[in-house]
Enzyme design. Structure first.
Site, PDB file in Angstrom:
ATOM      1  N   HIS A  33      40.635  35.867  39.346  1.00 12.24           N
ATOM      2  CA  HIS A  33      39.554  36.502  40.104  1.00 12.24           C
ATOM      3  C   HIS A  33      38.207  36.326  39.409  1.00 12.24           C
ATOM      4  O   HIS A  33      37.212  35.905  40.026  1.00 12.24           O
ATOM      5  CB  HIS A  33      39.876  37.991  40.293  1.00 12.24           C
ATOM      6  CG  HIS A  33      38.831  38.741  41.064  1.00 12.24           C
ATOM      7  ND1 HIS A  33      37.760  39.357  40.451  1.00 12.24           N
ATOM      8  CD2 HIS A  33      38.685  38.971  42.395  1.00 12.24           C
ATOM      9  CE1 HIS A  33      37.004  39.933  41.377  1.00 12.24           C
ATOM     10  NE2 HIS A  33      37.551  39.721  42.555  1.00 12.24           N
ATOM     11  N   CYS A  79      39.854  23.340  49.982  1.00 15.00           N
ATOM     12  CA  CYS A  79      38.871  24.394  49.715  1.00 15.00           C
ATOM     13  C   CYS A  79      39.222  25.231  48.503  1.00 15.00           C
ATOM     14  O   CYS A  79      38.569  26.234  48.223  1.00 15.00           O
ATOM     15  CB  CYS A  79      38.691  25.295  50.944  1.00 15.00           C
ATOM     16  SG  CYS A  79      40.180  26.189  51.429  1.00 15.00           S
TER      17      CYS A  79
END
Length: 858
Positions: free
Chosen positions: A434, A810
């Protein structure tokens, strides 16, 4: 230097040969230095007589097979002194240090004393004795520590110390001296330590070393100006045209750089004397030689030179060392001057180095007090005070105090703190954790996986690898380019995107044949993407929009709602906020495609985990704390990344996707009123079955019909799938029948294919790479064999079912040059990456296209 014509060595061979204009040598056989000297000879520059030894010859010397050194010595004038320098294929691979003044002995000392003076001759002899003793005879360098005298007295003491330590007199035969120097340098190159050092610099294990034996231009004594120095025509840091370097009278080799306090400037300078004033004719000759080298060798070169009685001798020429900023400016200037074509300028810039242009960096010469190392997750450097929570980061930013957010690992609830901080440091995580993903998106320097440091969150202490303790408020620096944590505030250099950078990027766009989009979650991200000329947004992660203070409470109310109607009521508060976000994104991108991924993470990420946070939530929702605690515990999952998230959430709690679809369509109409028509792309995350797409497409079509009826206006949209599960790749032919596009989310796909937690892999990944289990971190460089095979299957099957389907990548691999190569080979339409990696991807894609057109192996 004597100018008597040298004799040709006998026998002469390709492995031991005089460097002439026609000598048979290449960088791959004799090394870069030997080849460059040959080019200088071809340019008729004043290069001293030089003999080159090939890689094979040096390898045989290391094995004990010596060439005819006597013949080599006879090729030089009888009274010449020699030097030996390394010549590896790539100068960055290093090599043993040069040995100067070979051939100096008692007889030469007498002869040179008459010619250049006893003190200069003694200095030459003393330098050779010390260098030979330490680097060739491998004697203890401390043996010379007690010798304080210089000149003839110091020389006598050094010769005596050598004889005592070596238990034999200093060798007097020039051939014997040269033989031992060659043997020492060859064996040093093939030693274990040297091999490991050059492998760390990217050299192959079996890299060869050549050696060049060159006649010395003395640089000492004499009746005219004598000395040595280096000169180049550009600044190594900025790349601007500027004569730089140093000169030192009565010196040899690179002493002018080593003794800057005593050396002269090259050009006139108010700070002190210069070579231009001291020896104007020699200075003009050096400038002319440098310009000839620049144009004929098609590169900015640094000249190593010696003046002997005012005459210039060019000893070596190497490509100018350059910062990433200078590399861009030099390449563009060479192309603009017509010396190289623009395509070659593009090939001369390392795409990875562009990241350093876009962010502040620790100055190259700044002292670095390293207190910890981790994974270089997001490039750039920043200095600030340590804070241990998102709230503290926001408070620090409110006081205009730069801060470093230190966490064990970040979660979505830390995003506000990451926006407020100037850099992030985490104990856990890898390249796609993250903190890493958000850091790169924000252009925020980030080091993750610093597991050798101790993070004491309760005491608010950070313990360095060497045991030093740092507390909240202490100042540290995060170097996200090199994965280092530094104490204090070292000097920084600022990013500069000048005209040269823009010119290079324009050439790159003309050359490349694959589109580059950006992963952008906020209007600020989108603006950055536009500044870097992204061709649209390839991934907008909408969940990041829900963590703002005014959105978190209605989001939590929706999570606690007991019926669809209550959920819809809570989501109604979020609808105008989402609509505003999307409208702004569409307007910033001005008609370029925007691909919006619907809500992906598990809902429990929006709930507080601490007792204090749960009490605050109970108060906000007017519920007993026990009810809140039970609901939080009930929503916990054993493996959230494989649980109720993505499309699974959209099917089981459809009101979320309904609200997002409505916000997208209403924003489409709002933005289209003011500018180019918008055709939004809606992407479903974590799909693994065609039925999931069918169900959600029906709901989204229904929302679209409702918005058209309410607004009385038409619009179109494209629906696609984020292929990030192995099953989605394997069943891509079925899924593609219901989708306009497939975008491969390689972060999750890598995680699921390997069975590796992308947040925890950083703890052991370096050990895996070091031991050869993986050649690279698969979260950093796409695994084309395993994960890549799944992507290739998905591409082939998706295209088989729908020929006009748009295919892209992506995941974070989209900004990696090695991964872009794979995507081009599969014929993908575009790659998408973090905004700050868009220039990297643009240049990498251009280089791949150029290589293909030139017929080289990509």
């Amino acid at each position: 230097m004597t100018h008597a014509a040298p004799q040709k060595p006998a026998p002469d061979s390709p492995d031991v040969t005089i460097i002439t204009a026609t000598s048979p040598m290449t960088p791959s056989s004799h090394g870069g230095r030997a080849k460059c000297l040959q080019r200088l000879v071809r340019l008729d520059l004043p290069v001293p007589h030089t003999v080159a030894l090939s890689f094979d010859a040096v390898h045989r010397i290391a094995a004990g097979e010596m060439p005819d050194v006597d013949a080599m010595v006879r090729s030089f004038p009888e009274t010449a002194l020699l030097c030996v320098r390394p010549s590896s294929e790539d100068p960055d691979w290093g090599g043993p240090g040069a040995i100067l003044n070979i051939g100096m002995n008692d007889a030469r000392f007498v002869e040179l004393s008459d010619r250049i003076g006893a003190e200069a001759a003694a200095s030459l002899y003393l330098r050779f004795v010390q260098g030979y003793a330490v680097h060739v005879a491998r004697l203890d360098p401390d043996m010379f520590d007690d010798i304080e005298e210089v000149g003839q007295t110091g020389l006598s003491a050094a010769l005596a110390a050598y004889e005592e330590e070596a238990e034999e007199p200093f060798p007097q035969d020039p051939a014997e001296q040269l033989r031992e120097v060659l043997r020492s340098m060859a064996r040093a190159w093939e030693g274990t330590t040297a091999r490991l050092l050059r492998q760390a610099r990217g050299a192959p294990a079996d890299a060869g070393l050549g050696l060049v034996v060159q006649e010395m231009a003395l640089g000492l004594g004499g009746k005219g100006e004598c000395g040595s120095g280096v000169l180049q025509l550009v600044d190594s840091v900025t790349g601007l045209r500027q004569i730089t370097g140093r000169y030192l009278s009565q010196s040899q080799g690179r002493e002018a750089l080593e003794r800057k306090g005593q050396s002269l400037y090259l050009t006139r300078d108010p700070r002190g004397p210069s070579l231009e004033e001291l020896a104007p004719e020699a200075f003009e000759a050096l400038k002319a030689h440098a310009e000839v080298m620049r144009r004929r060798l098609r590169a900015e070169m640094q000249i190593e030179f010696t003046l002997e009685n005012g005459h210039v001798h060019i000893l070596d020429g190497v490509r100018v060392a350059r910062s990433p900023r200078a590399a861009v400016r030099i390449a563009v200037r060479l192309a603009e001057d017509g010396i190289i074509p623009p395509q070659e300028a593009l090939m001369r810039v390392d795409p990875h180095s562009l990241s350093e242009l876009l962010h502040r960096q620790v100055a190259p010469d700044a002292p670095r007090d390293v207190i910890g190392m981790g994974i270089a997750a997001s490039p750039g450097a920043a200095t600030g005070k340590i804070v241990f929570s998102a709230n503290e980061a926001q408070a620090s930013a409110a006081r205009d105090e730069p801060c470093i957010l230190v966490r064990r690992e970040t979660a979505p609830e830390d995003i506000r703190g990451m926006h407020a901080a100037v850099a992030v440091l985490t104990e856990r995580g890898g390249m796609t954790s993250h903190a890493a993903v958000i850091g790169r998106g924000l252009g925020l320097p980030c080091v993750v996986g610093a597991a050798r440091m101790k993070f004491n969150m309760r005491r608010k202490q950070l313990v360095a690898e060497d045991g030093r303790t740092f507390r909240a408020g202490d100042v540290i620096t995060i170097d996200g380019t090199h994965g280092a944590v530094l104490a204090g505030a070292p000097e920084m250099i600022e990013p500069v995107l000048d005209d040269s950078f823009q010119t290079l990027m324009t050439w790159a766009d003309e050359a490349r044949d694959i589109a580059v989009r950006a992963n952008a979650d906020t209007p600020a991200d989108a603006a950055t993407a536009r500044n870097f000329a992204a061709e649209g947004i390839g991934l907008c992660r909408t969940e990041h929009m829900f963590f703002e203070e005014d959105r978190l409470t209605p989001m939590r109310e929706m999570i606690f709602a007991d019926s669809p109607q209550d959920r819809e009521a809570a989501l109604a508060m979020l609808l105008p906020m989402q609509r505003k976000d999307f409208t702004e994104l569409f307007r910033i991108m001005e008609g370029l495609p925007v691909c919006i991924r619907l809500f992906d993470p598990p809902l429990h990420e929006f709930l507080p985990t601490s007792r204090a946070g749960q009490r605050d939530l109970a108060e906000a929702l007017d519920l007993p704390v026990s009810d809140v605690t039970r609901r939080v515990e009930a929503m916990g999952e054993y493996n959230p990344m494989l649980g109720m998230r993505g499309v699974r959430l959209g099917i089981t709690v459809p009101e979320i996707y309904d609200m997002q679809a409505r916000a997208i369509f209403e924003a489409t109409l709002d933005a289209s009123r003011d500018g180019a028509p918008v055709v939004p792309e809606i992407m479903l995350p974590l799909v693994s079955a065609k039925r999931e797409v069918e169900i959600l497409r029906t709901r989204i079509d229904a929302v679209a019909a409702a918005v058209r009826a309410e607004r009385g206006a038409e619009f179109t949209y494209r629906l696609g799938v984020m292929a990030e599960t192995p099953r989605a790749c394997l069943r891509a032919d079925e899924i593609a029948q219901h989708a306009h596009f497939l975008s491969f989310g390689t972060n999750d796909l890598t995680q699921m294919t390997y069975g590796l937690s992308r947040d925890d892999a950083g703890r052991f990944m370096s050990a895996y790479v070091q031991q050869g289990v993986f050649s690279e971190d698969p979260f950093h460089v796409l695994d084309v064999d395993g994960v890549g095979e799944l992507v290739a299957i998905g591409v082939a099957r998706g295209r088989q079912a729908r020929r006009d389907i748009t295919l892209s990548i992506c995941g974070e691999h989209g900004g990696n040059p090695e991964s872009i190569q794979f995507c081009r080979a599969l014929g993908m339409t575009y790659v998408s990456c973090s905004p700050f990696r868009v220039p990297v991807a643009r240049l990498a894609a251009a280089q791949l296209a150029i290589r293909d057109r030139l017929g080289e192996n990509v």
